[in-house]
Design a protein around this motif. Structure first.
Motif, short mmCIF file in Angstrom:
data_model
loop_
_atom_site.label_atom_id
_atom_site.label_comp_id
_atom_site.label_asym_id
_atom_site.label_seq_id
_atom_site.Cartn_x
_atom_site.Cartn_y
_atom_site.Cartn_z
N UNK A 44 0.83 -1.21 0.00
CA UNK A 44 0.00 0.00 0.00
C UNK A 44 0.87 1.26 0.00
N UNK A 45 1.95 1.25 0.78
CA UNK A 45 2.87 2.41 0.79
C UNK A 45 3.49 2.61 -0.59
N UNK A 46 3.89 1.50 -1.22
CA UNK A 46 4.48 1.59 -2.55
C UNK A 46 3.47 2.12 -3.56
N UNK A 47 2.23 1.70 -3.46
CA UNK A 47 1.19 2.22 -4.36
C UNK A 47 1.07 3.74 -4.20
N UNK A 48 1.12 4.20 -2.96
CA UNK A 48 1.07 5.64 -2.71
C UNK A 48 2.24 6.35 -3.35
N UNK A 49 3.43 5.76 -3.24
CA UNK A 49 4.62 6.35 -3.87
C UNK A 49 4.49 6.39 -5.39
N UNK A 50 3.90 5.36 -5.97
CA UNK A 50 3.69 5.32 -7.42
C UNK A 50 2.76 6.46 -7.83
N UNK A 51 1.70 6.67 -7.06
CA UNK A 51 0.77 7.76 -7.38
C UNK A 51 1.43 9.13 -7.23
N UNK A 52 2.24 9.30 -6.20
CA UNK A 52 2.96 10.57 -6.03
C UNK A 52 3.93 10.79 -7.19
N UNK B 263 10.81 1.09 -4.55
CA UNK B 263 11.11 -0.16 -3.85
C UNK B 263 11.14 0.06 -2.34
N UNK B 264 10.79 -1.00 -1.63
CA UNK B 264 10.89 -1.02 -0.17
C UNK B 264 10.93 -2.47 0.28
N UNK B 265 11.88 -2.79 1.14
CA UNK B 265 12.00 -4.13 1.71
C UNK B 265 11.98 -5.25 0.68
N UNK B 266 12.62 -5.02 -0.45
CA UNK B 266 12.70 -6.05 -1.47
C UNK B 266 11.50 -6.11 -2.41
N UNK C 270 9.22 -4.13 -5.26
CA UNK C 270 9.31 -3.01 -6.18
C UNK C 270 8.06 -2.94 -7.06
N UNK C 271 7.63 -1.73 -7.33
CA UNK C 271 6.54 -1.50 -8.27
C UNK C 271 7.02 -0.52 -9.33
N UNK C 272 6.65 -0.75 -10.58
CA UNK C 272 7.04 0.20 -11.63
C UNK C 272 6.23 1.49 -11.49
N UNK C 273 6.84 2.60 -11.87
CA UNK C 273 6.11 3.86 -11.86
C UNK C 273 5.29 3.95 -13.15
N UNK C 274 4.35 4.87 -13.16
CA UNK C 274 3.45 5.00 -14.31
C UNK C 274 4.08 5.83 -15.40
#
Length: 52
Positions: A23-31, A43-46, A48-52
């Protein structure tokens, strides 16, 4: 029976932590989408999510 319950609780704790990290990573992707900085992923704690 007790070890089964303890292991189940530990599993739930790990899954909860993973969910909160995601959920935190999703927030970072939106920001990052709102204000691009050029990062290709967050990325966090191993995890990673791609940015848009």
């Amino acid at each position: 029976m007790t070890s089964f319950v303890v292991q189940g609780n530990e599993w739930i704790d790990r899954m909860s932590e993973t969910l909160f990290t995601y959920e935190r990573l999703q927030g970072e992707v939106l920001l990052e989408a709102a204000e691009p900085s050029g990062r290709e992923q967050v990325c966090e704690k191993g995890f990673c999510l791609p940015t848009l």
